[in-house]
Design an enzyme around this catalytic site. Structure first.
Site, PDB file in Angstrom:
ATOM      1  N   SER A  31     -12.994  14.329   5.055  1.00 28.08           N
ATOM      2  CA  SER A  31     -12.110  14.441   3.883  1.00 28.08           C
ATOM      3  C   SER A  31     -12.676  15.372   2.826  1.00 28.08           C
ATOM      4  CB  SER A  31     -11.960  13.072   3.202  1.00 28.08           C
ATOM      5  OG  SER A  31     -11.057  12.289   3.881  1.00 28.08           O
ATOM      6  N   HIS A  62      -6.682  16.859   5.455  1.00 28.88           N
ATOM      7  CA  HIS A  62      -7.102  17.091   6.846  1.00 28.88           C
ATOM      8  C   HIS A  62      -6.103  18.062   7.473  1.00 28.88           C
ATOM      9  CE1 HIS A  62     -10.219  13.934   7.637  1.00 28.88           C
ATOM     10  NE2 HIS A  62      -9.736  13.506   6.487  1.00 28.88           N
ATOM     11  N   HIS A  84      -7.840   9.505  12.513  1.00 28.29           N
ATOM     12  CA  HIS A  84      -8.430   8.196  12.195  1.00 28.29           C
ATOM     13  C   HIS A  84      -7.690   7.087  12.945  1.00 28.29           C
ATOM     14  CE1 HIS A  84      -9.277  10.808   8.736  1.00 28.29           C
ATOM     15  NE2 HIS A  84     -10.384  10.114   8.595  1.00 28.29           N
ATOM     16  N   TYR A  86      -6.805   4.288  11.764  1.00 29.69           N
ATOM     17  CA  TYR A  86      -5.768   3.661  10.921  1.00 29.69           C
ATOM     18  C   TYR A  86      -4.449   4.424  10.938  1.00 29.69           C
ATOM     19  CZ  TYR A  86      -7.278   7.123   7.398  1.00 29.69           C
ATOM     20  OH  TYR A  86      -7.613   8.280   6.742  1.00 29.69           O
ATOM     21  N   GLU A  87      -4.449   5.632  11.494  1.00 28.96           N
ATOM     22  CA  GLU A  87      -3.183   6.374  11.590  1.00 28.96           C
ATOM     23  C   GLU A  87      -2.285   5.804  12.687  1.00 28.96           C
ATOM     24  OE1 GLU A  87      -3.657  10.823  10.798  1.00 28.96           O
ATOM     25  OE2 GLU A  87      -5.710  10.181  11.089  1.00 28.96           O
ATOM     26  N   ALA A 114     -16.647  11.336   4.382  1.00 28.78           N
ATOM     27  CA  ALA A 114     -16.740  10.845   3.002  1.00 28.78           C
ATOM     28  C   ALA A 114     -16.947   9.339   3.096  1.00 28.78           C
ATOM     29  CB  ALA A 114     -15.443  11.148   2.261  1.00 28.78           C
ATOM     30  N   MET A 212     -14.364   5.183   7.187  1.00 31.91           N
ATOM     31  CA  MET A 212     -13.309   4.845   8.153  1.00 31.91           C
ATOM     32  C   MET A 212     -13.332   5.771   9.371  1.00 31.91           C
ATOM     33  SD  MET A 212     -10.297   4.308   5.339  1.00 31.91           S
ATOM     34  CE  MET A 212     -10.639   3.479   3.780  1.00 31.91           C
ATOM     35  N   SER A 213     -14.480   6.354   9.652  1.00 33.67           N
ATOM     36  CA  SER A 213     -14.538   7.315  10.774  1.00 33.67           C
ATOM     37  C   SER A 213     -15.941   7.347  11.358  1.00 33.67           C
ATOM     38  CB  SER A 213     -14.161   8.710  10.260  1.00 33.67           C
ATOM     39  OG  SER A 213     -15.170   9.181   9.392  1.00 33.67           O
ATOM     40  N   ASN A 236     -17.971   7.927  -3.740  1.00 36.14           N
ATOM     41  CA  ASN A 236     -17.774   6.908  -4.784  1.00 36.14           C
ATOM     42  C   ASN A 236     -18.724   5.762  -4.482  1.00 36.14           C
ATOM     43  OD1 ASN A 236     -15.550   6.654  -2.497  1.00 36.14           O
ATOM     44  ND2 ASN A 236     -16.094   4.588  -3.158  1.00 36.14           N
ATOM     45  N   HIS A 248      -7.780   7.675  -3.051  1.00 36.34           N
ATOM     46  CA  HIS A 248      -8.068   8.763  -2.100  1.00 36.34           C
ATOM     47  C   HIS A 248      -8.259  10.080  -2.849  1.00 36.34           C
ATOM     48  CE1 HIS A 248      -8.198  10.952   1.640  1.00 36.34           C
ATOM     49  NE2 HIS A 248      -7.152  11.688   1.301  1.00 36.34           N
TER      50      HIS A 248
HETATM   51  N1  HPA Z   1     -14.700   2.943   1.559  1.00 35.88           N
HETATM   52  C1  HPA Z   1     -14.282   3.394   2.751  1.00 35.88           C
HETATM   53  N2  HPA Z   1     -14.108   4.671   3.020  1.00 35.88           N
HETATM   54  C2  HPA Z   1     -14.389   5.558   2.046  1.00 35.88           C
HETATM   55  C3  HPA Z   1     -14.818   5.160   0.780  1.00 35.88           C
HETATM   56  C4  HPA Z   1     -14.989   3.779   0.514  1.00 35.88           C
HETATM   57  O1  HPA Z   1     -15.367   3.346  -0.580  1.00 35.88           O
HETATM   58  N3  HPA Z   1     -14.993   6.295   0.037  1.00 35.88           N
HETATM   59  C5  HPA Z   1     -14.678   7.339   0.850  1.00 35.88           C
HETATM   60  N4  HPA Z   1     -14.312   6.894   2.058  1.00 35.88           N
END
Ligand code: HPA
Length: 276
Positions: A31, A62, A84, A86-87, A114, A212-213, A236, A248
């Site tokens: 990302s 993406h 991903h 989740y898609e 990320a 998530m990847s 973050n 996001h």
């Molecule tokens: N959690 C999950 N996936 C992420 C996060 C998060 O805080 N930040 C960027 N991708």
């Protein structure tokens, strides 16, 4: 034939109709990090939609294509945009691009993503090199009949992130005076961010960053014998550690801000990997 393997063969043939390029290093851009593809002396671009049966990314930020070309003199293939779980794709489709890049000839895999920082020593904007991962919160991509043609039924997982590649990344960071953390990454399915209780649980399990990847991709690549390394951009601090709600947009913004330094580490690491 195993339908997962058959699909891989079909995708391989579909790409080979467009290019006979043989990459040494495969790169997955996470990302907000897609701009790294600008560093490549492009030989060919293949959009995911041009490959029959191929999963296409639906996430903003993406792009959804393979970029073939050179970083300096190193032949690379870069995924500008990943798919991903989740898609809604089956997990075997999520790792199909990784298997395809291995089949196209890539011996090395450089994963990026990320993440949310859990380790209290981390701050937003840090980089973290993965030393290991926790996979148990995501489906294992090797479930189902084993594809004996590409790997063994019960692959060893004791050294997924290659120590030589880890040394290269750390020495690049050192040479360019870029600080980089090391740690354990856990993949959860998403798409919702984690709850504070989940983050406390992950912290107790020894997880430093969450996303998530990446992990399912590393499992599939390890199965095929690729040499793997991964860097996360801690965009973050995770839920409950960070006081404000997560978005996001915030993740993408932080990744974009980190992109120039990220580019430097990635480019120089790939040049040194190319010399192995
Ligand atoms: N959690 C999950 N996936 C992420 C996060 C998060 O805080 N930040 C960027 N991708």
């Amino acid at each position: 034939m195993n339908p997962v393997f058959e699909k891989l063969q079909n995708c391989y043939e579909s790409v080979r109709k467009k290019t006979d390029f043989v990459p040494k290093v495969a790169i997955v851009l996470g990302s907000g990090l897609g701009k790294f593809a600008d560093e490549i002396d492009v030989v060919e671009k293949v959009s995911y939609t041009e490959i029959e049966g191929f999963p296409t990314s639906t996430v903003p930020g993406h792009e959804g294509r393979f970029v073939f070309g050179y970083i300096d003199k190193v032949p690379v293939v870069c995924m500008q945009g990943r798919v991903h779980y989740y898609e809604g794709y089956p997990i075997t489709d999520v790792v199909l691009p990784i298997r395809l890049m291995a089949k196209l000839g890539a011996e090395y895999l450089f994963l990026t993503n990320a993440s949310g920082g859990i380790n209290r020593d981390f701050k937003a904007g840090d980089f973290m090199m993965l030393t290991d991962h926790v996979s148990v919160f995501a489906p294992n991509p090797l479930i189902g009949p084993n594809i004996d043609e590409i790997g063994t039924r019960f692959p060893d997982m004791s050294s997924v992130y290659n120590p030589i590649l880890q040394d290269i990344i750390m020495s690049v960071a050192d040479d360019f005076d870029i600080s980089i953390q090391k740690g354990v990454y856990a993949q959860l399915t998403g798409p919702s961010f984690e709850s504070p209780a989940e983050i406390r649980m992950l912290s107790k399990l020894g997880v430093d960053a969450v996303g998530m990847s990446t992990v399912v991709e590393a499992i599939a690549a390890n199965h095929m014998g690729m040499k793997i390394c991964a860097i996360s951009c801690v965009c973050n601090l995770a839920a409950g550690i960070c006081e404000t709600p997560l978005t996001h947009d915030e993740v993408q913004e932080a990744a974009a801000k980190a992109a120039p330094l990220f580019k430097q580490i990635l480019r120089e690491s790939i040049i040194r990997i190319g010399a192995l």
